[in-house]
Design a protein around this motif. Structure first.
Motif, PDB file in Angstrom:
ATOM      1  N   LYS A  25     -12.199   0.676  -7.781  1.00  0.00           N
ATOM      2  CA  LYS A  25     -12.658   0.405  -6.456  1.00  0.00           C
ATOM      3  C   LYS A  25     -11.641  -0.588  -5.592  1.00  0.00           C
ATOM      4  CE  LYS A  25     -16.999  -2.036  -4.941  1.00  0.00           C
ATOM      5  NZ  LYS A  25     -18.493  -2.695  -5.201  1.00  0.00           N
ATOM      6  N   VAL A  26     -11.554  -0.198  -4.121  1.00  0.00           N
ATOM      7  CA  VAL A  26     -10.567  -0.812  -3.491  1.00  0.00           C
ATOM      8  C   VAL A  26     -11.552  -1.546  -2.608  1.00  0.00           C
ATOM      9  CG1 VAL A  26      -8.779  -0.620  -1.694  1.00  0.00           C
ATOM     10  CG2 VAL A  26      -9.050   0.972  -3.683  1.00  0.00           C
ATOM     11  N   MET A  27     -11.586  -2.895  -2.145  1.00  0.00           N
ATOM     12  CA  MET A  27     -12.395  -3.582  -1.240  1.00  0.00           C
ATOM     13  C   MET A  27     -11.387  -4.454  -0.294  1.00  0.00           C
ATOM     14  SD  MET A  27     -15.112  -5.201  -3.942  1.00  0.00           S
ATOM     15  CE  MET A  27     -13.913  -5.820  -4.794  1.00  0.00           C
ATOM     16  N   CYS A  28     -11.960  -4.152   1.188  1.00  0.00           N
ATOM     17  CA  CYS A  28     -11.271  -4.827   2.311  1.00  0.00           C
ATOM     18  C   CYS A  28     -12.118  -6.010   2.438  1.00  0.00           C
ATOM     19  CB  CYS A  28     -11.506  -3.868   3.353  1.00  0.00           C
ATOM     20  SG  CYS A  28     -10.638  -4.543   4.839  1.00  0.00           S
ATOM     21  N   GLY A  29     -11.269  -7.045   3.162  1.00  0.00           N
ATOM     22  CA  GLY A  29     -11.765  -8.276   3.543  1.00  0.00           C
ATOM     23  C   GLY A  29     -12.895  -8.233   4.431  1.00  0.00           C
ATOM     24  N   CYS A  30     -12.985  -7.177   5.195  1.00  0.00           N
ATOM     25  CA  CYS A  30     -14.213  -6.972   6.096  1.00  0.00           C
ATOM     26  C   CYS A  30     -15.418  -6.548   5.472  1.00  0.00           C
ATOM     27  CB  CYS A  30     -13.685  -5.938   7.143  1.00  0.00           C
ATOM     28  SG  CYS A  30     -13.574  -4.483   6.542  1.00  0.00           S
ATOM     29  N   ASP A  53       1.382   0.435 -10.685  1.00  0.00           N
ATOM     30  CA  ASP A  53       0.839  -0.836 -11.087  1.00  0.00           C
ATOM     31  C   ASP A  53       0.086  -1.270 -10.024  1.00  0.00           C
ATOM     32  OD1 ASP A  53       2.732  -3.273  -9.822  1.00  0.00           O
ATOM     33  OD2 ASP A  53       3.368  -1.502  -9.788  1.00  0.00           O
ATOM     34  N   PHE A  54      -1.052  -2.001 -10.216  1.00  0.00           N
ATOM     35  CA  PHE A  54      -1.884  -2.454  -9.256  1.00  0.00           C
ATOM     36  C   PHE A  54      -1.350  -3.211  -8.138  1.00  0.00           C
ATOM     37  CE2 PHE A  54      -5.207  -2.034 -12.826  1.00  0.00           C
ATOM     38  CZ  PHE A  54      -5.785  -0.689 -12.328  1.00  0.00           C
ATOM     39  N   ARG A  55      -0.467  -3.888  -8.075  1.00  0.00           N
ATOM     40  CA  ARG A  55       0.131  -4.731  -7.099  1.00  0.00           C
ATOM     41  C   ARG A  55       0.752  -3.768  -5.934  1.00  0.00           C
ATOM     42  NH1 ARG A  55       3.476  -9.324  -8.974  1.00  0.00           N
ATOM     43  NH2 ARG A  55       1.754 -10.160  -9.411  1.00  0.00           N
ATOM     44  N   SER A  56       1.590  -2.714  -6.552  1.00  0.00           N
ATOM     45  CA  SER A  56       2.135  -1.667  -5.782  1.00  0.00           C
ATOM     46  C   SER A  56       1.009  -0.702  -5.380  1.00  0.00           C
ATOM     47  CB  SER A  56       3.124  -0.599  -6.420  1.00  0.00           C
ATOM     48  OG  SER A  56       4.109  -1.635  -7.027  1.00  0.00           O
ATOM     49  N   VAL A  57       0.005  -0.528  -5.840  1.00  0.00           N
ATOM     50  CA  VAL A  57      -0.973   0.441  -5.224  1.00  0.00           C
ATOM     51  C   VAL A  57      -1.814  -0.297  -4.034  1.00  0.00           C
ATOM     52  CG1 VAL A  57      -3.291   1.307  -5.802  1.00  0.00           C
ATOM     53  CG2 VAL A  57      -1.714   1.468  -7.472  1.00  0.00           C
ATOM     54  N   ALA A  59      -0.264  -2.343  -2.299  1.00  0.00           N
ATOM     55  CA  ALA A  59       0.580  -2.253  -0.640  1.00  0.00           C
ATOM     56  C   ALA A  59       0.757  -1.115  -0.180  1.00  0.00           C
ATOM     57  CB  ALA A  59       2.108  -2.597  -1.463  1.00  0.00           C
ATOM     58  N   LYS A  60       0.182   0.090  -0.968  1.00  0.00           N
ATOM     59  CA  LYS A  60       0.357   1.422  -0.248  1.00  0.00           C
ATOM     60  C   LYS A  60      -1.188   1.739   0.193  1.00  0.00           C
ATOM     61  CE  LYS A  60       4.352   3.116  -1.640  1.00  0.00           C
ATOM     62  NZ  LYS A  60       5.295   3.277  -0.670  1.00  0.00           N
ATOM     63  N   MET A  61      -2.130   1.014  -0.025  1.00  0.00           N
ATOM     64  CA  MET A  61      -3.458   1.562   0.602  1.00  0.00           C
ATOM     65  C   MET A  61      -3.840   0.549   1.695  1.00  0.00           C
ATOM     66  SD  MET A  61      -5.614   2.042  -2.756  1.00  0.00           S
ATOM     67  CE  MET A  61      -6.266   3.633  -2.784  1.00  0.00           C
ATOM     68  N   TRP A  62      -5.053   0.979   2.786  1.00  0.00           N
ATOM     69  CA  TRP A  62      -5.310   0.430   3.830  1.00  0.00           C
ATOM     70  C   TRP A  62      -6.598   0.959   4.347  1.00  0.00           C
ATOM     71  CZ3 TRP A  62      -5.838   4.051   7.829  1.00  0.00           C
ATOM     72  CH2 TRP A  62      -4.936   4.968   7.844  1.00  0.00           C
ATOM     73  N   CYS A  63      -7.312   0.152   4.734  1.00  0.00           N
ATOM     74  CA  CYS A  63      -8.545   0.475   5.284  1.00  0.00           C
ATOM     75  C   CYS A  63      -8.812   1.332   6.418  1.00  0.00           C
ATOM     76  CB  CYS A  63      -9.600  -1.041   5.411  1.00  0.00           C
ATOM     77  SG  CYS A  63     -11.274  -0.842   5.820  1.00  0.00           S
ATOM     78  N   ARG A  64      -9.448   2.326   6.122  1.00  0.00           N
ATOM     79  CA  ARG A  64      -9.513   3.453   7.316  1.00  0.00           C
ATOM     80  C   ARG A  64     -10.470   2.903   8.491  1.00  0.00           C
ATOM     81  NH1 ARG A  64     -10.875   9.298   6.015  1.00  0.00           N
ATOM     82  NH2 ARG A  64      -8.629   9.543   5.577  1.00  0.00           N
ATOM     83  N   ALA A  65     -11.567   2.059   8.105  1.00  0.00           N
ATOM     84  CA  ALA A  65     -12.431   1.534   8.985  1.00  0.00           C
ATOM     85  C   ALA A  65     -11.828   0.515   9.732  1.00  0.00           C
ATOM     86  CB  ALA A  65     -13.790   1.006   8.494  1.00  0.00           C
ATOM     87  N   ARG A  77      -8.170  -6.551  -0.132  1.00  0.00           N
ATOM     88  CA  ARG A  77      -7.957  -7.647  -0.943  1.00  0.00           C
ATOM     89  C   ARG A  77      -8.152  -7.728  -2.608  1.00  0.00           C
ATOM     90  NH1 ARG A  77     -11.254 -12.172   2.660  1.00  0.00           N
ATOM     91  NH2 ARG A  77      -9.787 -12.085   4.314  1.00  0.00           N
ATOM     92  N   ARG A  78      -9.005  -6.849  -3.043  1.00  0.00           N
ATOM     93  CA  ARG A  78      -9.151  -6.463  -4.156  1.00  0.00           C
ATOM     94  C   ARG A  78      -9.084  -4.978  -4.639  1.00  0.00           C
ATOM     95  NH1 ARG A  78     -14.104  -9.830  -6.294  1.00  0.00           N
ATOM     96  NH2 ARG A  78     -13.518  -8.888  -8.278  1.00  0.00           N
ATOM     97  N   LEU A  79      -8.729  -5.058  -5.997  1.00  0.00           N
ATOM     98  CA  LEU A  79      -8.664  -3.627  -6.741  1.00  0.00           C
ATOM     99  C   LEU A  79      -9.723  -3.938  -8.059  1.00  0.00           C
ATOM    100  CD1 LEU A  79      -5.381  -2.027  -6.615  1.00  0.00           C
ATOM    101  CD2 LEU A  79      -7.292  -0.973  -5.310  1.00  0.00           C
TER     102      LEU A  79
END
Length: 109
Positions: A25-30, A53-57, A59-65, A77-79
């Protein structure tokens, strides 16, 4: 390599999450979030040659919305790991069974 908290194993990379069947589960600050099937997410990173590793993951993801509304990439912000898979889990292309077994055997040895 897995770490332990309160005597329980905790995954530290996508391979461990996939091997132990934990959704990511990937969560954005918004407040936006998405949950991914771990096998497809691991395979996506593995085929691109990216570290899993989760730190690298993160760095590669971003919130589409946020990208659509703000015009810039906002990193999560969180995985978190979840079990069982929630409804609406995003499924990416997965490795075939022979390839998955080869990867599992490589990590065991």
């Amino acid at each position: 390599m897995a770490r332990y908290r309160d005597g329980l194993k905790q995954a530290t990379c996508l391979f461990e999450a996939a091997a132990w069947h934990y959704a990511v589960k990937v969560m954005c600050g918004c407040g936006h979030f998405a949950s991914f099937d771990p096998h497809g997410l691991f395979w996506h990173f593995h085929t691109k040659g990216w570290a899993d590793d989760f730190r690298s993951v993160r760095a590669k993801m971003w919130c589409r919305a946020c990208r659509q509304s703000l015009g810039q990439k906002v990193r999560p912000r969180r995985l978190d790991l979840m079990q069982p898979y929630p409804p609406g889990t995003i499924t990416l292309r997965q490795p075939d069974e022979r390839e998955w077994k080869r990867i599992v055997n490589r990590y065991r040895g």
